[in-house]
Write a protein that holds these residues in place. Sequence first.
Motif, mmCIF file in Angstrom:
data_model
loop_
_atom_site.group_PDB
_atom_site.id
_atom_site.type_symbol
_atom_site.label_atom_id
_atom_site.label_comp_id
_atom_site.label_asym_id
_atom_site.label_seq_id
_atom_site.Cartn_x
_atom_site.Cartn_y
_atom_site.Cartn_z
ATOM 1 N N UNK A 274 0.738 -1.279 0.043
ATOM 2 C CA UNK A 274 0.047 0.085 0.194
ATOM 3 C C UNK A 274 0.813 1.263 -0.135
ATOM 4 N N UNK A 275 1.722 1.229 0.978
ATOM 5 C CA UNK A 275 2.798 2.398 0.889
ATOM 6 C C UNK A 275 3.752 2.471 -0.580
ATOM 7 N N UNK A 276 4.147 1.574 -0.771
ATOM 8 C CA UNK A 276 4.927 1.552 -2.113
ATOM 9 C C UNK A 276 4.362 1.784 -3.436
ATOM 10 N N UNK A 277 2.822 1.591 -3.336
ATOM 11 C CA UNK A 277 2.194 2.092 -4.662
ATOM 12 C C UNK A 277 2.064 3.583 -4.849
ATOM 13 N N UNK A 278 2.600 4.372 -3.972
ATOM 14 C CA UNK A 278 2.197 5.719 -3.956
ATOM 15 C C UNK A 278 3.617 6.328 -4.901
ATOM 16 N N UNK A 279 4.551 5.522 -4.469
ATOM 17 C CA UNK A 279 5.995 5.821 -5.116
ATOM 18 C C UNK A 279 6.209 5.222 -6.581
ATOM 19 N N UNK A 280 5.146 4.539 -7.170
ATOM 20 C CA UNK A 280 5.487 4.144 -8.577
ATOM 21 C C UNK A 280 5.182 5.042 -9.530
ATOM 22 N N UNK A 281 6.092 4.723 -10.701
ATOM 23 C CA UNK A 281 6.143 5.892 -11.782
ATOM 24 C C UNK A 281 4.631 5.937 -12.317
#
Length: 286
Positions: A262-269
């Motif tokens: 969930x956290x990492x999806x915000x950093x995806x290109x």
Amino acid sequence: TEAKTAEDMKNACLNSCRAYDLIQNYRKPFVALIDGLAMGGAAIFAIPGRFRVATERTVFAMPETAIGFFNDAGSSFFLPRLKNHFGFYIGMTGMRVKGFDMKKIGLSTHFIESFKLDQVEEKLSQCRTNEDVEKVLNNFSSDPSNTETELDLILPKIEKCFSRSTVEEIIENLDKDGSDWAKQTLKILSRMSPTSLKVTHRSMNRGKHLSLRECLRMEFRLAFNFIVNDCDMKEGIRSVLIDKDFKPKWNPKVVENVREETVEKFFKPTTHDHELTFQNNFINKL
């Protein structure tokens, strides 16, 4: 419509990132006189300049975690570079920093009493170089470094508790500390969006190793993903800014239940059309 609102927010984020970059790279002397409230997006104009003047009336804060958003406005660059992990503390809690303490911690370059500002502006209008500006500001400024404030007492605790690598460890350290300050800080963190806390913490951990432009690109990507994903932001805005009941229903409710993906999806290109670019030709002419 919702689509138009999302587009407006995207354009606002685009303009704020470019404004920060523009001020940071501006060749002419740039002085921010921060005499009053400087919260959230106001950091775009308060922080990137070479000269940042605070007064006894200045109040600085980055309160985005309270509305289910993340610390933007270049904060992933400047907050993690403050000593004693103070940037992590104010970024996650949204705590307000007064002008005197802004100078102590490095958020401002000078502290000048507000009654002197008219004289300062008059003298600054005659400056032509950064050296001229530096001389004027030094002549009017007061140095708070030798005056003890409440900040001096809690900085060691902030360093001990907020230097941890995860939000869960920060909360654990605060719980172990047991002081009145730690209890109050835990109470504040419990009101913030758990997802926002984790995203903000990660953005600062990454930002401390990135250049300013890399941080701004990351923040623009985060902002876009916050806008298009179903997250806490809508609920936070409803609770704090619209209904003002200050009773947001976060999902998930606690930090421990915020999943890594969930956290990492915000950093995806994002797509190419939604990645931040800079106006290099314009800046080079300034």
